[in-house]
Enzyme design. Structure first.
Site, PDB file in Angstrom:
ATOM      1  N   CYS A 124       6.917  -0.715   1.400  1.00 40.83           N
ATOM      2  CA  CYS A 124       8.066   0.140   1.070  1.00 40.83           C
ATOM      3  C   CYS A 124       7.660   1.282   0.132  1.00 40.83           C
ATOM      4  O   CYS A 124       7.213   1.041  -0.990  1.00 40.83           O
ATOM      5  CB  CYS A 124       9.143  -0.732   0.423  1.00 40.83           C
ATOM      6  SG  CYS A 124      10.460   0.149  -0.401  1.00 40.83           S
ATOM      7  N   CYS A 139       9.612   1.429  -3.158  1.00 37.87           N
ATOM      8  CA  CYS A 139       9.178   0.295  -3.991  1.00 37.87           C
ATOM      9  C   CYS A 139       7.872   0.636  -4.708  1.00 37.87           C
ATOM     10  O   CYS A 139       7.691   0.308  -5.886  1.00 37.87           O
ATOM     11  CB  CYS A 139       8.980  -0.952  -3.135  1.00 37.87           C
ATOM     12  SG  CYS A 139      10.447  -1.514  -2.255  1.00 37.87           S
TER      13      CYS A 139
END
Length: 167
Positions: free
Chosen positions: A89, A92
């Site tokens: 991600c 993230c």
């Protein structure tokens, strides 16, 4: 045929010149020295302050929601942020160094936990995580608050001070 070879060679030479040309007019802004130094120190000392949790650890350190499914009962002795993330991600990855810095900055005052949703799919499903990063802010003696998406460092600081530490 000879003209095609000459043209091909000229085009190839032009492509090489453009690709390998001098890019000195491009500039990259370095991080301010204090942030750069802080990141170097964290890497040098390998002092990861965030704590990675499995489901079993979550049940003993954060909340045993399987035993007590009707009410939230936080088991920690300090407020916490729980980052539900995945290695693939992009957002993230953007907040990971921010969380490391905040974990060092607020060391002894809060916990910053990380739950890999790929490795802990059951835990992520139990909390209804459908979008990552999802952050759970867990104050002492209150219900947790959830936020989704990458937050800037200032927003994290504000949430820590206002929600978790009540400053």
């Amino acid at each position: 045929m000879k003209n095609r070879v000459v043209i091909f060679a000229a085009v190839a030479a032009l492509v090489i010149l453009v690709a390998c040309g001098n890019n000195s007019n491009r500039s990259v802004s370095p991080l301010p020295e204090s942030e750069t130094q802080q990141k170097i120190n964290v890497k040098r000392n390998n002092m990861s302050k965030t704590i990675h949790l499995t489901k079993a650890e979550f049940l003993t350190k954060v909340a045993d929601y399987e035993k007590n499914s009707q009410t939230w009962e936080y088991l920690g002795d300090k407020p916490a942020i729980i980052d539900f993330y995945a290695d693939w991600c992009g957002p993230c990855k953007m907040i990971a160094p921010i969380l490391e810095e905040l974990a060092a900055e607020y060391d002894g005052q809060i916990y910053i936990y990380k739950v890999n949703t790929e490795a802990e799919q059951e835990l992520a499903a139990d909390f209804g995580i459908r979008s990552i990063p999802t952050l759970l802010f867990v104050p002492m003696n209150e219900a947790p608050q959830m936020a989704q998406g990458a937050l800037p460092k200032d927003a994290f600081r504000q949430a820590i001070n206002e929600i978790l530490l009540k400053n």
